[in-house]
Design a protein around this motif. Structure first.
Motif, PDB file in Angstrom:
ATOM      1  N   ARG A  51       0.887  -1.200  -0.171  1.00  0.00           N
ATOM      2  CA  ARG A  51      -0.209   0.000   0.050  1.00  0.00           C
ATOM      3  C   ARG A  51       0.737   1.210   0.177  1.00  0.00           C
ATOM      4  NH1 ARG A  51      -4.308   1.057  -1.917  1.00  0.00           N
ATOM      5  NH2 ARG A  51      -4.507   2.501  -0.504  1.00  0.00           N
ATOM      6  N   LEU A  55       0.775   4.166  -3.165  1.00  0.00           N
ATOM      7  CA  LEU A  55       0.490   5.400  -2.995  1.00  0.00           C
ATOM      8  C   LEU A  55       1.676   6.385  -3.091  1.00  0.00           C
ATOM      9  CD1 LEU A  55      -1.900   4.875   0.380  1.00  0.00           C
ATOM     10  CD2 LEU A  55      -2.482   5.630  -1.850  1.00  0.00           C
ATOM     11  N   ASP A 204      -0.897   9.659   4.112  1.00  0.00           N
ATOM     12  CA  ASP A 204      -1.279   8.183   3.699  1.00  0.00           C
ATOM     13  C   ASP A 204      -0.949   7.538   5.203  1.00  0.00           C
ATOM     14  OD1 ASP A 204      -1.697   8.758   1.482  1.00  0.00           O
ATOM     15  OD2 ASP A 204       0.134   8.611   0.503  1.00  0.00           O
ATOM     16  N   ARG A 299      -6.029   4.335   4.822  1.00  0.00           N
ATOM     17  CA  ARG A 299      -5.369   4.393   3.484  1.00  0.00           C
ATOM     18  C   ARG A 299      -4.275   3.319   3.313  1.00  0.00           C
ATOM     19  NH1 ARG A 299      -6.105   8.505   0.002  1.00  0.00           N
ATOM     20  NH2 ARG A 299      -4.301   8.578  -0.855  1.00  0.00           N
ATOM     21  N   GLN A 304      -9.607  -2.898   4.749  1.00  0.00           N
ATOM     22  CA  GLN A 304     -10.194  -1.950   5.418  1.00  0.00           C
ATOM     23  C   GLN A 304     -11.476  -2.290   6.358  1.00  0.00           C
ATOM     24  OE1 GLN A 304     -10.851   0.466   1.998  1.00  0.00           O
ATOM     25  NE2 GLN A 304      -9.485   1.940   2.710  1.00  0.00           N
ATOM     26  N   CYS A 337     -11.512   7.347   1.113  1.00  0.00           N
ATOM     27  CA  CYS A 337      -9.927   7.885   1.248  1.00  0.00           C
ATOM     28  C   CYS A 337      -9.619   7.739  -0.365  1.00  0.00           C
ATOM     29  CB  CYS A 337      -9.264   7.105   1.976  1.00  0.00           C
ATOM     30  SG  CYS A 337      -9.639   6.957   3.707  1.00  0.00           S
ATOM     31  N   GLU A 339     -10.317   5.848  -2.783  1.00  0.00           N
ATOM     32  CA  GLU A 339     -10.502   4.436  -3.701  1.00  0.00           C
ATOM     33  C   GLU A 339     -11.345   3.424  -3.130  1.00  0.00           C
ATOM     34  OE1 GLU A 339      -5.632   2.809  -3.621  1.00  0.00           O
ATOM     35  OE2 GLU A 339      -6.274   3.997  -1.790  1.00  0.00           O
ATOM     36  N   GLU A 414     -12.910   7.410   6.849  1.00  0.00           N
ATOM     37  CA  GLU A 414     -12.299   8.889   6.550  1.00  0.00           C
ATOM     38  C   GLU A 414     -12.160   9.380   7.939  1.00  0.00           C
ATOM     39  OE1 GLU A 414     -11.738  10.556   3.431  1.00  0.00           O
ATOM     40  OE2 GLU A 414     -13.320   9.553   2.208  1.00  0.00           O
ATOM     41  N   GLN A 417      -8.898   7.783   9.698  1.00  0.00           N
ATOM     42  CA  GLN A 417      -7.787   8.198   9.115  1.00  0.00           C
ATOM     43  C   GLN A 417      -7.263   9.516   9.896  1.00  0.00           C
ATOM     44  OE1 GLN A 417      -5.796   6.707   6.491  1.00  0.00           O
ATOM     45  NE2 GLN A 417      -4.543   8.292   6.331  1.00  0.00           N
TER      46      GLN A 417
END
Lengths: 513, 513
Positions: A51, A55, A204, A299, A304, A337, A339, A414, A417
């Protein structure tokens, strides 16, 4: 005393180093390989690194860099050309001397004396010299500049003391290398990539950092300027999480990277290099982990949302799985986020509670348990990993209807994060001590704050030579180092904490990994 | 004689090996590094490899494998455990013997005699032994099986004769490693991954292959069965493009990979391994390249559509760029071959015709030129790279309106992907000779078809021991090898071409890379 029964054996407050090892093991991220100083990165750890790669790679490409691949072996002679560079690395490189094994006559193998290399090869500790050779071939004129390259690769530095993700003999990284017409352009690019790293770390990894310039004695071997991002771990120590170097014409001189200028003259290029590594994974662990294990920012999370059907191997399971599938498909089309959501329906055999705690220790951001009773009530039982415990000392399950859960989870990711970043930023801000103005006060601060030292920000005169040596030595006696000169620090007003001379800038001081 | 002025200096028909090198250079894919046997993979070549990685990685994950990372260094003792395996690799491995350099007193550097490793380390030529060690730690019970791992990594095999992408001392690859309860499950998985490779080669690379089992003498060192996909290059030679191995319990025995069975007994696992490498890029070049350079199948192309504004550095350029942007944005929202379109608006300085030919040589599937006259007419000038030349010997530009182009290009990319596959499949099918039934006929076929030999499919009795040795030797004298025993070949009816014994299967024979 808390009634909570945490999922790890070790508390951060009791033994942070032991806790760190335990998180890695409990989250099944990596383990010692049996090969000196090298680790095995297991699926959950490697998934997080993938990941990071994806990113950061997008950010690197968006700033106009192309990915390439250069040889892992560097001829010895390349190192002989750049004296300061080899001085910095010569102590810790793996050297290939033979290209064949033969039987030793006793059932074992030895390097074949007939197959000794004329010139030994070094396993790259970094690729400035070999990429410099390529740049010298590729750059002819100012029209070829800037040349902006990046490589994802493994590198080897023979480390005596290793710690998983933070310092291993072999590690994975990206290294960017660029060539420019002049110092201004190269310096601006050095800072542009530092900013890419800051944004990647903060947006990220949800890991707040301080970007700034390294003092002279902490520069990369051969660099004119070295900049870093420094993150504060939960034990108050600093982790250098990424560096960006302006190399001047040092490597261009050694490799012969010259171009014909707009005026027709032959000029040396000014080059930069910059890298981040699997060390970032260690930083993420020590920024967000808690006494129940890892907490992965959404992220970065390979999964997730983990949906756990509480299966009982009876006739009701098919209906339960179908109910879980309903949630998965309502989530499947949604984004968070930036994606599409990454959702796992974990229907592997095993006890539901044991599986829950496995995913808690792994740090999946949202865990959704679904049992027969949930299904009958049209709800699901949902845990937010960033906020696991209720006031009653029990896991703080939320029980929205399945429809509400399907709608709410993307927004929840979100929020998680943001919340992880805010929590870490608040802790960092609360633990940078300002207003310390002498070496004695520095000593005093760290003496009284041994468990959670944090950093001090002091003014200094940017000493050089013997004066700098003394500062470094005095700090070293306290196990302290100058981390960097933060960009955007307040103006100075007063004397250097070390020399008493007029201060010219502020520096961050702390213990470091 | 053709009026066409091709974009390369060398024709395939004149010197295929020289042509291959020229394509790589003209398409700016890779170059010699100066480090023995190692190449530098440049942005266009690496971009194609990144596409292969992304597409194949998705297929590997979809079949239930997790990515991991294992150390690059393998202790010598690991190789001593598996005799047949080390026998197969011992001749070509890079050996690390020291971990530090020191000055030699004459301005140079030498390995530090004080820093000699007690046990030399081998730079991995493949990772069966080190991953076997990890599997032995990770597998306890049948519940842990199958264990399905994959790694993307660099490996080193000390090759004497190297050729870019096809055979280099260091190369990039993926290696899958799995452990299973029994032979049936492991063998089925070996074939499942062979099928993943077939699908990837044919659907992503548009490269037709023949999947089949390797004869005994061509097995991977330590394997019980080795399967391959073989592709026919445009010179008629075979390229082994991927292999999948059933390893029996050989590596499990050496590393101690045991599990408690459903019945409570301690059993050895059955393991598999399978890999493809940067060699695929070489296969793609030799499958699709033509006398104008590379032709990249749309699924692999880093840029599928390259828009070239014919800039003249006068006032009209802003309008022309805006016109090009219109095309880009109408394409930007569209998908082809299962993904969003990858479009480059190349507005770098340079003469339009020179840039066109650069992109022809690089093989971008669709090149769109836009000049002032196109803009005035509301059209664009479009070249399909797979079908470059008109009957008049000039590039076959199509001039659709800008609106039509925006609509038609995604479908065109799908067509190109299919057309490249169909062209290669037709060529392959036309060049597999059947009905050859004796060694003399084999010799005759290759003697009369020297320029474009293709393959022969013959029946054989699957000889072993001395009989097999003789076949291998006789074929070797003609520079031929048995490629594989194709899956799905016709039934046998008659005698073995080599031994005269009753045939049991059909084999493909050809020259090979």
């Amino acid at each position: 005393m808390s009634k909570i029964r945490h999922a790890l054996n070790t508390r951060r407050a009791d033994d942070f180093a032991q806790w760190y090892q335990e998180v890695i093991s409990a989250a099944d991220m990596a383990e010692e390989s049996g090969v000196r100083g090298c680790m095995v990165i297991k699926p959950w750890g490697y998934g997080i690194w993938e990941r990071i790669q994806r990113l950061l790679d997008a950010r690197i490409k968006a700033t106009g860099h192309d990915n390439c691949y250069f040889p892992i072996f560097i001829p010895l002679s390349n190192f002989e050309r750049e004296a300061e560079h080899v001085e910095g690395f010569a102590k810790e490189m793996a050297v290939v001397t033979h290209h064949r094994l033969i039987a030793d006559g006793e059932g074992g193998l030895i390097p074949d004396p007939e197959a000794k290399l004329e010139e030994p090869l070094v396993v790259r500790p970094t690729s400035e010299t070999i990429i410099g050779d390529a740049m010298a071939r590729w750059v002819q004129s100012w029209r070829d500049l800037p040349l902006k390259l990046n490589q994802w690769a493994n590198v080897v530095r023979w480390e005596m003391r290793t710690r998983m993700f933070l310092r291993t003999s072999e590690f994975l990284w990206q290294e960017g290398h660029t060539a420019h017409e002049n110092a201004d352009d190269a310096k601006a690019h050095t800072l542009r990539m530092l900013e890419v790293y800051r944004a990647h770390a903060e947006e990220d990894l949800a890991m707040p950092v301080v970007a700034g310039e390294k003092p002279e004695h902490e520069r990369f071997p051969g660099a004119v300027e070295t900049w870093s991002i420094e993150a504060m771990m939960q034990d108050g120590k600093a982790l250098q999480a990424g560096t960006s170097h302006y190399l001047g014409t040092n490597f261009a001189q050694a490799a012969g990277i010259r171009y014909q200028s707009r005026e027709g003259a032959q000029e040396l290029c000014h080059t930069t290099s910059w890298g981040v590594s699997t060390r970032l994974v260690g930083g993420m662990i020590m920024t967000h982990g808690d006494d129940d294990g890892l907490r992965v920012p959404p992220r970065l999370a390979p999964w997730q949302v983990v949906i756990l059907p509480m299966l009982r191997e009876d006739d009701g399971d098919a209906a339960l799985l179908e109910y879980c599938e309903r949630l998965r498909s309502s989530l499947g089309a949604q984004w968070a986020c930036g994606e599409p959501l990454r959702i796992l329906l974990d229907d592997k055999p095993g006890k539901a509670a044991a599986k829950r705690w496995d995913w808690v220790r792994k740090g999946a951001p949202v865990i959704v348990e679904v049992g027969g009773r949930d299904m009958d009530g049209g709800v699901v039982s949902l845990l937010r990993r960033d906020n696991l415990w209720g006031e009653n000392g029990k896991p703080a399950f939320q029980t929205p209807t399945i429809e509400d859960a399907g709608q709410a989870i993307p927004a929840m990711l979100e929020e998680i994060q943001q919340a992880l970043f805010a929590e870490a930023a608040q802790r960092r801000d609360a633990n940078v001590k300002r207003g310390v103005s002498t070496m004695a006060e520095i000593e005093d601060f760290f003496a009284t704050n041994d468990r959670y030292p944090g950093w001090v920000e002091v003014q200094w005169s940017r000493p050089t030579g013997a004066a700098l040596d003394k500062v470094v030595e005095d700090l070293k006696a306290l196990k302290l180092t100058v981390r960097n000169v933060p960009i955007g620090a307040e103006e100075v007003d007063g004397a250097c904490a070390f020399t008493g001379d007029p201060a010219v800038e502020r520096v961050l001081i702390g213990k470091a990994y």
